[in-house]
Design an enzyme around this catalytic site. Structure first.
Site, PDB file in Angstrom:
ATOM      1  N   GLU A  62       0.848  -1.191   0.000  1.00  0.00           N
ATOM      2  CA  GLU A  62       0.000   0.000   0.000  1.00  0.00           C
ATOM      3  C   GLU A  62       0.888   1.246   0.000  1.00  0.00           C
ATOM      4  O   GLU A  62       2.017   1.222   0.524  1.00  0.00           O
ATOM      5  CB  GLU A  62      -0.877  -0.026   1.269  1.00  0.00           C
ATOM      6  CG  GLU A  62      -1.759   1.204   1.427  1.00  0.00           C
ATOM      7  CD  GLU A  62      -2.848   1.040   2.494  1.00  0.00           C
ATOM      8  OE1 GLU A  62      -2.823   0.026   3.225  1.00  0.00           O
ATOM      9  OE2 GLU A  62      -3.702   1.924   2.581  1.00  0.00           O
ATOM     10  N   GLU A 220     -12.529  -2.371   2.646  1.00  0.00           N
ATOM     11  CA  GLU A 220     -13.114  -2.064   3.959  1.00  0.00           C
ATOM     12  C   GLU A 220     -14.236  -1.033   3.789  1.00  0.00           C
ATOM     13  O   GLU A 220     -14.217   0.047   4.402  1.00  0.00           O
ATOM     14  CB  GLU A 220     -12.040  -1.600   4.958  1.00  0.00           C
ATOM     15  CG  GLU A 220     -11.042  -2.706   5.249  1.00  0.00           C
ATOM     16  CD  GLU A 220     -10.153  -2.490   6.478  1.00  0.00           C
ATOM     17  OE1 GLU A 220     -10.142  -1.377   7.031  1.00  0.00           O
ATOM     18  OE2 GLU A 220      -9.486  -3.465   6.894  1.00  0.00           O
ATOM     19  N   GLU A 355      -6.085  -9.173   4.008  1.00  0.00           N
ATOM     20  CA  GLU A 355      -5.246  -8.493   5.008  1.00  0.00           C
ATOM     21  C   GLU A 355      -5.224  -9.357   6.263  1.00  0.00           C
ATOM     22  O   GLU A 355      -6.281  -9.654   6.831  1.00  0.00           O
ATOM     23  CB  GLU A 355      -5.787  -7.092   5.340  1.00  0.00           C
ATOM     24  CG  GLU A 355      -5.626  -6.106   4.203  1.00  0.00           C
ATOM     25  CD  GLU A 355      -6.035  -4.682   4.553  1.00  0.00           C
ATOM     26  OE1 GLU A 355      -5.898  -4.284   5.739  1.00  0.00           O
ATOM     27  OE2 GLU A 355      -6.485  -3.971   3.636  1.00  0.00           O
TER      28      GLU A 355
HETATM   29  O1  AHR Z   1      -2.894  -2.519   6.467  1.00  0.00           O
HETATM   30  C1  AHR Z   1      -3.171  -1.271   7.037  1.00  0.00           C
HETATM   31  C2  AHR Z   1      -4.629  -0.871   6.911  1.00  0.00           C
HETATM   32  O2  AHR Z   1      -5.410  -1.748   7.649  1.00  0.00           O
HETATM   33  C3  AHR Z   1      -5.239  -0.941   5.537  1.00  0.00           C
HETATM   34  O3  AHR Z   1      -4.993   0.198   4.788  1.00  0.00           O
HETATM   35  C4  AHR Z   1      -6.705  -1.054   5.836  1.00  0.00           C
HETATM   36  O4  AHR Z   1      -7.405  -1.725   4.814  1.00  0.00           O
HETATM   37  C5  AHR Z   1      -6.739  -1.789   7.156  1.00  0.00           C
HETATM   38  O5  AHR Z   1      -7.587  -1.211   8.043  1.00  0.00           O
END
Ligand code: AHR
Length: 556
Positions: A62, A220, A355
């Site tokens: 990210e 999310e 994730e």
């Molecule tokens: O991985 C860090 C953050 O955690 C991501 O950006 C989000 O999708 C999650 O809440």
């Protein structure tokens, strides 16, 4: 608790001296009478569970902290060794672990990202405020707060090609219209010379399509991705996916799913989606699921900040606390799978755990100022191994998983800063577990004495051994975690339906449960491999305390 706590300080049950079992010792078959083995593993060659998708070993990058800039991207003119701007050492390491798929550009960042900002001539790309701007630390470098867009779609595709992985792009559903989603698909996938966007891609050096198959439709969406109800999100999902240009590969669309156990999201999403008919299911390849182990407060709080623990300073109870949080993922997978089955009897839609990992409070950054960076220890290696074992045990349910996040972030495989680089214990686990990729999962029955310990004055237990097995050709890979901080497990391993002709054992362990690698000591914790001098239907090994183990058993 001070750094350097030793397991022997936690001996409560007259356990074996930890040092004697420091490195995956094995007992010769004859030396291990039935009575001396306390644990047993039966690998059932005739009970296949399904193919373990290589994509269970996926990654996540990210635009956050030091993940992209400094971690992955150093730039073509950097003194750091690079391949077209991408950190060379990272590419080499990811080739070794056979990285199958990488998710990008977020995370929460994805739902504030305009893909057009990251394409076209690099010097003309706009500078924007990064999603994580507000969360950033005071010492963070500029590029954590203000996104240069120097790294964008083409650079990410270059990275994927270099490491041999498939791209998995997360589209912006919160702040861009659906049109921009299908135009991004067009930019990536329309054939050479076919569209204006294909020509734009060609002008950046990529005439041939990227053929991106995996697309996340938001991220999310219950939170940073739009704060939707599941019903509202389902409506958006239908709208965003009603028409997309199809060229090359069939698109595999991933709906934004629940956080941890939140079954009301899963139920609400499917109920609303299917109000337009059962054939709506055809547009969903997978439902994403996120699970972080963050609350180490031992039941004292559910506050997101107060509940977190330290990455490096922890005692044995904290060790088990993290593993308990991690173990929840198996029930979470099974729970959502059951809920999905209420709407999708054939189970066409799979779970995408895009994730996962531990999330500690700030304070252990390898590079001060790197948001969400933490240094993984042996505890995180054990956590990661047992999580991957869970995915291996459910190959028909989980089609992809992406560890959060690849480098300089939460459960990172690698840490890097300028010319400095190290593989973390989590990276070593991914290297060990690569043996499962594409294998046939095998039912494996494990029995071992439970861990018993004192959790703030109350007796607590945790499972004794867990693992998974797979068959590829004539080779069985068996991975096993011993979570006990001080007791080794003498284990008999029986291969039901086959004979072992040769075997090796790789073990990652230390007498220090806080062991970890740093730039100064990059090889403080590394797995050790030894050939086992034994064959037949049964083997006997000692699995050291606090260890991740991989046996490779050649059938013959
Ligand atoms: O991985 C860090 C953050 O955690 C991501 O950006 C989000 O999708 C999650 O809440």
């Amino acid at each position: 608790m001070n750094r350097g706590i030793r397991r022997r300080e936690f001996l409560r049950h007259g356990a074996l001296a930890a040092g004697a079992m420091a490195c995956g010792a094995y007992l010769p078959h004859a030396a291990l009478g039935t009575s001396s083995a306390d644990s047993r593993i039966d690998v059932l060659l005739d009970e296949p569970l399904g193919t373990i998708s290589p994509n269970l070993y996926g990654h996540f990058t990210e635009h956050l902290g030091g993940v992209i800039y400094d971690g992955l991207w150093v730039g073509e003119n950097s003194p750091v060794a690079n391949l077209q701007g991408i950190r060379k050492r990272l590419v080499e390491e990811m080739r070794k672990i056979k990285a199958p798929v990488v998710r990008y550009p977020g995370g929460c960042f994805a739902d504030s990202y305009d893909w057009r900002d990251g394409v076209g001539p690099a010097d003309k790309r706009p500078r924007r405020t990064n999603f994580w701007n507000d969360a950033d630390t005071k010492t963070a470098p500029e590029n954590h707060k203000y996104e240069s867009n120097r790294f964008g779609t083409n650079e990410f595709m270059r990275f994927c090609r270099l490491i041999g992985a498939e791209p998995y792009l997360a589209a912006n559903l919160r702040s861009l219209p659906a049109e921009e989603f299908y135009l991004w698909v067009e930019y990536c996938n329309s054939p050479a010379g076919s569209t204006a966007l294909a020509e734009m891609r060609a002008a950046a050096g990529s005439p041939e399509p990227f053929n991106v198959r995996f697309w996340g439709v938001g991220n999310e969406s219950w939170g940073c991705g739009g704060n939707f109800t599941p019903q509202e999100y389902a409506v958006e999902f239908r709208r965003f996916t009603t028409w997309l240009p199809h060229y090359g590969p069939d698109l595999s669309l991933v709906a934004s799913g629940p956080y941890s156990e939140e079954s009301s999201w899963t139920r609400g999403f499917f109920e609303e989606l299917l109000r337009k008919g059962a054939d709506q299911l055809r547009s969903v390849y997978g439902l994403s699921l996120h699970h972080y182990a963050w609350n180490l407060s031992r039941g004292r709080t559910t506050d997101w900040d107060k509940g977190k623990g330290s990455a490096l300073e922890f005692d044995p109870v904290d060790w088990y606390e993290l593993l308990r949080e991690g173990q929840r993922v198996e029930d979470i997978v099974e729970g959502h799978w059951r809920t999905m089955g209420e709407f999708d009897e054939q189970h066409r839609v799979k779970l995408i755990v895009d994730e996962w990992g531990p999330w500690y409070r700030p304070g252990s950054e390898a590079t001060p100022g790197n948001l969400l960076e933490q240094i993984p220890t042996l505890r995180d290696a054990v956590y990661s191994a047992m999580t991957l074992d869970v995915f291996n045990r459910h190959p028909e349910k989980v089609a992809m998983a992406n560890c959060a996040q690849l480098i300089n972030c939460l459960n990172s495989l690698y840490l890097a800063h300028e010319e400095k680089f190290c593989v973390t214990p989590v990276g070593h686990v991914f290297a060990m577990y690569a043996a499962h990729q594409g294998g046939q999962g095998l039912r494996t029955v494990i029995s071992a004495p439970a861990v018993r310990y004192d959790r703030d004055g109350k007796p607590a237990t945790f499972w004794g051994l867990q693992g998974s097995a797979s068959l590829r050709g004539k080779e069985v890979a068996l991975t096993v975690v011993n979570p006990h901080v001080s007791e080794a497990r003498e284990t008999r391993i029986a291969l039901r339906g086959g004979r072992v002709s040769s075997a090796s054992l790789t073990t990652l362990t230390s007498t220090d449960i806080q062991a970890h690698n740093t730039f100064a000591e990059p090889a403080a914790l590394e797995p050790q491999t030894k050939k086992l001098d034994m064959s037949g239907e049964e083997l006997a090994v000692v699995l050291p305390a606090a260890s991740v183990n991989k046996l490779v058993l050649a059938l013959g």
